[in-house]
Design a protein around this motif. Sequence first.
Motif, PDB file in Angstrom:
ATOM      1  N   GLY A   6       0.828  -1.190   0.000  1.00  0.00           N
ATOM      2  CA  GLY A   6       0.000   0.000   0.000  1.00  0.00           C
ATOM      3  C   GLY A   6       0.867   1.245   0.000  1.00  0.00           C
ATOM      4  N   PHE A   7       0.270   2.366   0.397  1.00  0.00           N
ATOM      5  CA  PHE A   7       1.012   3.628   0.452  1.00  0.00           C
ATOM      6  C   PHE A   7       0.465   4.485   1.586  1.00  0.00           C
ATOM      7  CE2 PHE A   7      -2.536   4.108  -2.359  1.00  0.00           C
ATOM      8  CZ  PHE A   7      -3.017   5.393  -2.173  1.00  0.00           C
ATOM      9  N   PRO A   8       1.297   5.353   2.164  1.00  0.00           N
ATOM     10  CA  PRO A   8       0.954   6.040   3.410  1.00  0.00           C
ATOM     11  C   PRO A   8      -0.178   7.062   3.350  1.00  0.00           C
ATOM     12  CG  PRO A   8       3.328   5.903   3.159  1.00  0.00           C
ATOM     13  CD  PRO A   8       2.733   5.517   1.846  1.00  0.00           C
ATOM     14  N   LEU A   9      -0.733   7.354   2.172  1.00  0.00           N
ATOM     15  CA  LEU A   9      -1.897   8.232   2.118  1.00  0.00           C
ATOM     16  C   LEU A   9      -3.204   7.456   2.268  1.00  0.00           C
ATOM     17  CD1 LEU A   9      -1.133  10.913  -0.631  1.00  0.00           C
ATOM     18  CD2 LEU A   9      -0.912  11.077   1.857  1.00  0.00           C
ATOM     19  N   SER A  10      -3.121   6.150   2.208  1.00  0.00           N
ATOM     20  CA  SER A  10      -4.311   5.308   2.369  1.00  0.00           C
ATOM     21  C   SER A  10      -4.599   5.106   3.849  1.00  0.00           C
ATOM     22  CB  SER A  10      -4.097   3.950   1.699  1.00  0.00           C
ATOM     23  OG  SER A  10      -5.057   3.003   2.144  1.00  0.00           O
ATOM     24  N   PRO A  45      -8.442  -8.728  -5.475  1.00  0.00           N
ATOM     25  CA  PRO A  45      -9.299  -8.905  -6.654  1.00  0.00           C
ATOM     26  C   PRO A  45      -9.822  -7.624  -7.278  1.00  0.00           C
ATOM     27  CG  PRO A  45      -9.877 -10.499  -4.971  1.00  0.00           C
ATOM     28  CD  PRO A  45      -8.907  -9.554  -4.342  1.00  0.00           C
ATOM     29  N   LEU A  46      -9.916  -6.533  -6.490  1.00  0.00           N
ATOM     30  CA  LEU A  46     -10.372  -5.255  -7.023  1.00  0.00           C
ATOM     31  C   LEU A  46      -9.212  -4.294  -7.262  1.00  0.00           C
ATOM     32  CD1 LEU A  46     -13.603  -4.645  -4.888  1.00  0.00           C
ATOM     33  CD2 LEU A  46     -13.412  -5.610  -7.192  1.00  0.00           C
ATOM     34  N   GLY A  47      -8.013  -4.746  -7.005  1.00  0.00           N
ATOM     35  CA  GLY A  47      -6.842  -3.894  -7.217  1.00  0.00           C
ATOM     36  C   GLY A  47      -6.654  -2.819  -6.173  1.00  0.00           C
ATOM     37  N   LYS A  48      -7.308  -2.984  -5.010  1.00  0.00           N
ATOM     38  CA  LYS A  48      -7.234  -1.975  -3.952  1.00  0.00           C
ATOM     39  C   LYS A  48      -6.116  -2.297  -2.961  1.00  0.00           C
ATOM     40  CE  LYS A  48     -11.269  -2.479  -2.209  1.00  0.00           C
ATOM     41  NZ  LYS A  48     -12.410  -2.207  -1.308  1.00  0.00           N
ATOM     42  N   VAL A  49      -5.685  -1.292  -2.237  1.00  0.00           N
ATOM     43  CA  VAL A  49      -4.790  -1.486  -1.104  1.00  0.00           C
ATOM     44  C   VAL A  49      -5.576  -1.151   0.167  1.00  0.00           C
ATOM     45  CG1 VAL A  49      -2.721  -0.989  -2.418  1.00  0.00           C
ATOM     46  CG2 VAL A  49      -3.891   0.901  -1.269  1.00  0.00           C
ATOM     47  N   PRO A  50      -5.167  -1.760   1.294  1.00  0.00           N
ATOM     48  CA  PRO A  50      -3.997  -2.609   1.466  1.00  0.00           C
ATOM     49  C   PRO A  50      -4.296  -4.076   1.166  1.00  0.00           C
ATOM     50  CG  PRO A  50      -5.048  -2.303   3.576  1.00  0.00           C
ATOM     51  CD  PRO A  50      -5.849  -1.500   2.584  1.00  0.00           C
ATOM     52  N   TYR A  51      -3.220  -4.817   0.981  1.00  0.00           N
ATOM     53  CA  TYR A  51      -3.284  -6.274   0.969  1.00  0.00           C
ATOM     54  C   TYR A  51      -1.977  -6.784   1.524  1.00  0.00           C
ATOM     55  CZ  TYR A  51      -1.131  -5.364  -3.648  1.00  0.00           C
ATOM     56  OH  TYR A  51      -0.336  -4.900  -4.680  1.00  0.00           O
ATOM     57  N   ILE A  52      -1.974  -8.040   1.923  1.00  0.00           N
ATOM     58  CA  ILE A  52      -0.765  -8.605   2.521  1.00  0.00           C
ATOM     59  C   ILE A  52      -0.445  -9.948   1.888  1.00  0.00           C
ATOM     60  CG2 ILE A  52      -1.138  -7.458   4.755  1.00  0.00           C
ATOM     61  CD1 ILE A  52      -2.010 -10.205   5.892  1.00  0.00           C
TER      62      ILE A  52
END
Length: 215
Positions: A6-10, A45-52
């Motif tokens: 992910g990224f820190p703005l999420s 599956p939806l291309g969203k973050v976060p994931y692990i």
Amino acid sequence: MIRLYGFPLSNYFNKVKFVLLEHGIPFEEVRAGFAQDEITFTRSPLGKVPYIDTDAGPLCESQVIVEYLAAAYPDKPIFPADSYAAAKARELSVFIDMHLELVARDLYKQAFFGGTVTDYTKSRVEKLLTRHAAGFARIAKFGPYVAGPDFSIADVCAFVSLPLVGLATKVVYGRDFLLDAGIDWKAHVKKVGERPAAQQVTADRLAYMEAQKRG
């Protein structure tokens, strides 16, 4: 070793990161954004973050990840030992994520990214958030933590999401719906912000924002 993408703005990336830091669970942070490619789809599956990534395979959705961490690391007190207290922490977390942040998200285009939302969207969000903020105020204790005297996962959710809700409504409507409902999220953010994990999450977010400005 868990790898967190992910990224820190999420805010939901920061939710999981906060939990990992707070409870001393080793992890590797991997920078990733929203994506629509087959490699990402195998993890999210939806291309969203976060994931692990775990030794058993990938997982997505922040609350699912938190539940996994609680089960995989039973020695880490992510949820209270008392079953009812644990359920209340989950209830408050779901309320923040689904009934406050997810509704307010429709305002972010205008509040944070220089766009404009329709009058219909403004009207719909105003009605929902006014009702939902009042509902949240009925169950949240803020004594000083969301569920009462003890820090819980609900405080992590509140720390990463309530400022977005309050600021978005302030920008779009000229008033903070949370403060209007008696929810002093600013005092809560200050309290939780004293924790080392919160300070690390905040510092990383600010550093990321500064790096983005520099290009």
